[in-house]
Design an enzyme around this catalytic site. Structure first.
Site, PDB file in Angstrom:
ATOM      1  N   HIS A  55       0.893  -1.109   0.092  1.00 38.97           N
ATOM      2  CA  HIS A  55      -0.265   0.130  -0.008  1.00 38.97           C
ATOM      3  C   HIS A  55       0.752   1.130  -0.047  1.00 38.97           C
ATOM      4  CE1 HIS A  55      -4.110   1.429  -0.199  1.00 38.97           C
ATOM      5  NE2 HIS A  55      -4.363   1.725   1.099  1.00 38.97           N
ATOM      6  N   ASN A 101      -6.299   7.518   4.245  1.00 34.96           N
ATOM      7  CA  ASN A 101      -7.646   7.813   3.992  1.00 34.96           C
ATOM      8  C   ASN A 101      -7.972   9.210   4.489  1.00 34.96           C
ATOM      9  OD1 ASN A 101      -7.836   5.070   3.889  1.00 34.96           O
ATOM     10  ND2 ASN A 101      -9.020   4.791   5.845  1.00 34.96           N
ATOM     11  N   ASP A 126      -0.933   2.839  -5.416  1.00 37.54           N
ATOM     12  CA  ASP A 126      -0.864   1.339  -5.647  1.00 37.54           C
ATOM     13  C   ASP A 126      -2.143   0.747  -6.378  1.00 37.54           C
ATOM     14  OD1 ASP A 126      -1.844   1.919  -2.617  1.00 37.54           O
ATOM     15  OD2 ASP A 126      -2.628  -0.283  -2.906  1.00 37.54           O
ATOM     16  N   ASN A 147      -8.894   3.974  -1.065  1.00 38.87           N
ATOM     17  CA  ASN A 147      -9.292   4.951  -0.132  1.00 38.87           C
ATOM     18  C   ASN A 147      -8.497   6.371  -0.015  1.00 38.87           C
ATOM     19  OD1 ASN A 147     -11.446   3.416   1.097  1.00 38.87           O
ATOM     20  ND2 ASN A 147     -10.055   2.467   2.681  1.00 38.87           N
TER      21      ASN A 147
END
Length: 222
Positions: A55, A101, A126, A147
């Site tokens: 991530h 986020n 990613d 997100n």
């Protein structure tokens, strides 16, 4: 003699005028040499537990680019930030410290602070829908379930901003997406995608020097 003197005075004045014109022309800035500023954002999560995770590939690409350009990233408001130059392009490199986020908060702040138009921003993230190491540049699009992109879209109020997705593959069992995305790259994966990370830094340079269309044409095919 008086006529000759007048002619010489006239010639001297003309020579002075011509010299000023020539000098002025040499010092006029070429519009092509204008410095353009770009915001290059790599998405990720802060903290040692997220280092080298799939991530956080956006962070890894920013770190690689910063190293190649001898650019020092400093801990500033809403992120680690560094500035560097490539020819007539000034790059503001950003690794948001807001966690994935809430990435949009950091991006909004640095766009405004550096007075950079959104069309000169590139967001790196990613993508599980792409094979490992595959690059995909776009000028707009949905969040694709990401997100970080979702929050950026919410903050900016639209989906029109440049992004580069870096494929991390989807080799995980049913229900294992979260653990896979937040998991660390294997040694084999790191070795396999090393050239792709350097290719992504080349894509960023192309974006800054010749535009997003050129970058898409060159790197989406590979």
């Amino acid at each position: 003699m008086a006529i000759i003197s007048i002619i010489r005075i006239f010639q001297d004045k003309m020579f002075g005028i011509i010299s000023k014109i020539l000098h002025r022309d040499k010092t006029v800035a070429n519009p092509k040499d204008e410095i353009m500023k770009y915001l290059i954002v790599g998405l990720g999560n802060i903290g040692d537990e997220y280092t080298n995770t799939r991530h956080n590939i956006g962070f890894a690409i920013i770190d690689t680019l910063a190293s190649l350009l001898n650019c020092k990233l400093e801990d500033k408001r809403y992120g680690h930030v560094g500035k560097c130059r490539i020819k007539n392009a000034e790059l503001v490199l950003l690794k948001p410290s807001t966690y994935m986020n809430l990435s949009g908060n950091s991006i909004r702040y640095w766009l405004q602070k550096e007075k950079i138009p959104v069309e000169r921003m590139l967001v790196i993230c990613d993508d599980i829908s792409l094979p490992l190491g595959k690059l995909r540049l776009r000028t707009s699009g949905s969040d694709g379930g990401h997100n970080g992109l979702k929050h950026i879209i919410s903050v900016l109020g639209n989906t029109t901003f440049n992004r580069m997705r870096f494929g991390i593959g989807n080799n995980y069992p049913h229900g294992g997406q979260v653990d896979y995305v937040l998991g660390k790259f294997t040694d084999e994966e790191i070795s396999e995608m090393e050239s792709s990370i350097h290719r992504s830094t080349d894509a960023i340079k192309t974006f800054c020097l010749t535009g997003i269309t050129s970058a898409m044409n060159e790197y989406n095919r590979q």
